[in-house]
Design a protein around this motif. Structure first.
Motif, PDB file in Angstrom:
ATOM      1  N   GLU A 168       0.830  -1.197   0.000  1.00  0.00           N
ATOM      2  CA  GLU A 168       0.000   0.000   0.000  1.00  0.00           C
ATOM      3  C   GLU A 168       0.870   1.254   0.000  1.00  0.00           C
ATOM      4  O   GLU A 168       1.895   1.327   0.683  1.00  0.00           O
ATOM      5  N   GLY A 170       0.813   5.602   0.376  1.00  0.00           N
ATOM      6  CA  GLY A 170       0.040   6.700   0.927  1.00  0.00           C
ATOM      7  C   GLY A 170       0.881   7.960   0.989  1.00  0.00           C
ATOM      8  O   GLY A 170       2.099   7.928   0.763  1.00  0.00           O
ATOM      9  N   ARG A 256       1.286   9.422   8.214  1.00  0.00           N
ATOM     10  CA  ARG A 256       0.445   9.359   7.020  1.00  0.00           C
ATOM     11  C   ARG A 256      -0.618  10.451   7.086  1.00  0.00           C
ATOM     12  O   ARG A 256      -1.226  10.687   8.136  1.00  0.00           O
ATOM     13  N   PRO A 259      -5.332   9.605   4.730  1.00  0.00           N
ATOM     14  CA  PRO A 259      -5.399   8.181   4.357  1.00  0.00           C
ATOM     15  C   PRO A 259      -6.715   7.799   3.687  1.00  0.00           C
ATOM     16  O   PRO A 259      -6.742   6.850   2.889  1.00  0.00           O
ATOM     17  N   THR A 263      -5.050   6.433  -1.412  1.00  0.00           N
ATOM     18  CA  THR A 263      -4.426   5.142  -1.176  1.00  0.00           C
ATOM     19  C   THR A 263      -4.262   4.448  -2.518  1.00  0.00           C
ATOM     20  O   THR A 263      -5.100   4.599  -3.416  1.00  0.00           O
TER      21      THR A 263
END
Length: 304
Positions: A168, A170, A256, A259, A263
């Motif tokens: 992932e 971010g 982060r 979020p 993403t």
């Protein structure tokens, strides 16, 4: 045209093509400059083609040289693959041995692979690893590498592939940067921040940009096409940029931001040519990559 042309002639041709001069090719190849000149001349005579023309800046490739480059590089890759295979067969009597060539992206190569390779070396001290850091997809069919970590599913039937999960991505920044500049609460707030991003778009960048409309080149205060440089800028507190979430959690941890608004997931695969399935050196490296990347991503393995 001669039908039996020695590989050394093509090797000299590639050296001059890459370095732009006989002297540069000689240094790169570790041979004398007159030797390179003789090899290039012999290749031109054997092929019946002019491959280079002289200029004030060095040797300029002709259209014929550019047309032959891909084929010569294919020969180079095959020769290197032959040497790696031979080293495994020659030294394999003592266990897993020889050389394995692994291609990974820049960030994965710098941030994730060292631990995997170090562990692999402890378990198999006779194994040598060539690590190719490039965001270009290496051609496994042409044997540019033995094993590759790819962020897209391979389509060639001749490849063995294992999906290890999705990494992932971010938006992240340092706590210090957010203390100084404030934490954006909406996408519109990003306009008041120093954004870190690319200089020249690539197919992957165009795909990722769809996840964040407006995250375009003209919005970036700091631009670089190096993923490693972008990560270094984020860590230095220069601004907000895209970072792999597992990487951001490492100390000193990044924060982060937004979020729920941004993403993106990188589907991650370990691949190799099916002809290498029975190779001990490639098999242990393949398995080590799968296990190491699963640990990095945080994949929960089911009990056997």
């Amino acid at each position: 045209m001669a039908s039996n042309i020695e590989w050394e002639l093509y090797r000299a041709f590639l050296g001059v093509l890459r370095e732009g001069s006989l002297s540069g090719a000689a240094r790169a190849l570790g041979v004398a400059q007159p030797t390179v000149g003789r090899h290039v001349a012999a290749l031109e005579q054997a092929l019946g083609l002019v491959l280079f023309t002289r200029s004030q800046t060095g040797l300029l490739p002709t259209e014929a040289a550019f047309a032959l480059r891909t084929h010569a590089e294919g020969m180079e890759n095959t020769a290197a693959a032959l040497e790696r295979t031979a080293s495994g067969l020659r030294d394999g009597a003592a266990g897993v041995a020889g050389t394995v060539r692994i291609s990974v992206s820049e960030v994965v190569g710098v941030e994730v692979m060292p631990v995997i390779v170090a562990d692999l070396g402890r378990r198999h001290p006779a194994l040598k690893v060539e690590l190719v850091l490039s965001n270009r997809v290496q051609d496994l069919l042409q044997r540019e590498a033995d094993i590759a970590v790819r962020m897209t599913a391979p389509r060639q039937e001749q490849l063995v592939a294992r999906r290890v999960g999705a990494i992932e991505l971010g938006l992240h920044a340092t706590p210090d940067y957010l203390h100084r500049r404030g934490t954006p609460a909406t996408l519109d707030d990003l306009g008041a921040h120093a954004l870190i991003g690319y200089d020249r778009p690539t197919p992957f960048v165009r795909q990722a940009a769809k996840a964040l409309p407006g995250f375009t080149r003209d919005r970036f205060v700091l631009r670089t096409d190096s993923d490693v440089a972008q990560l270094a800028l984020i860590r230095a507190g220069a601004g907000i940029g895209v970072c792999q979430v597992p990487l951001a959690a490492r100390p000193p941890a990044l924060v982060r931001v937004l979020p729920d608004s941004f993403t993106f997931r990188l589907d991650t695969w370990v691949t190799m040519h099916e002809d290498l399935r029975a190779s001990p050196r490639c098999r242990v490296a393949f398995d080590a990559l799968v296990a190491g990347l699963e640990d990095y991503i945080g994949v929960v393995r089911s009990a056997p």
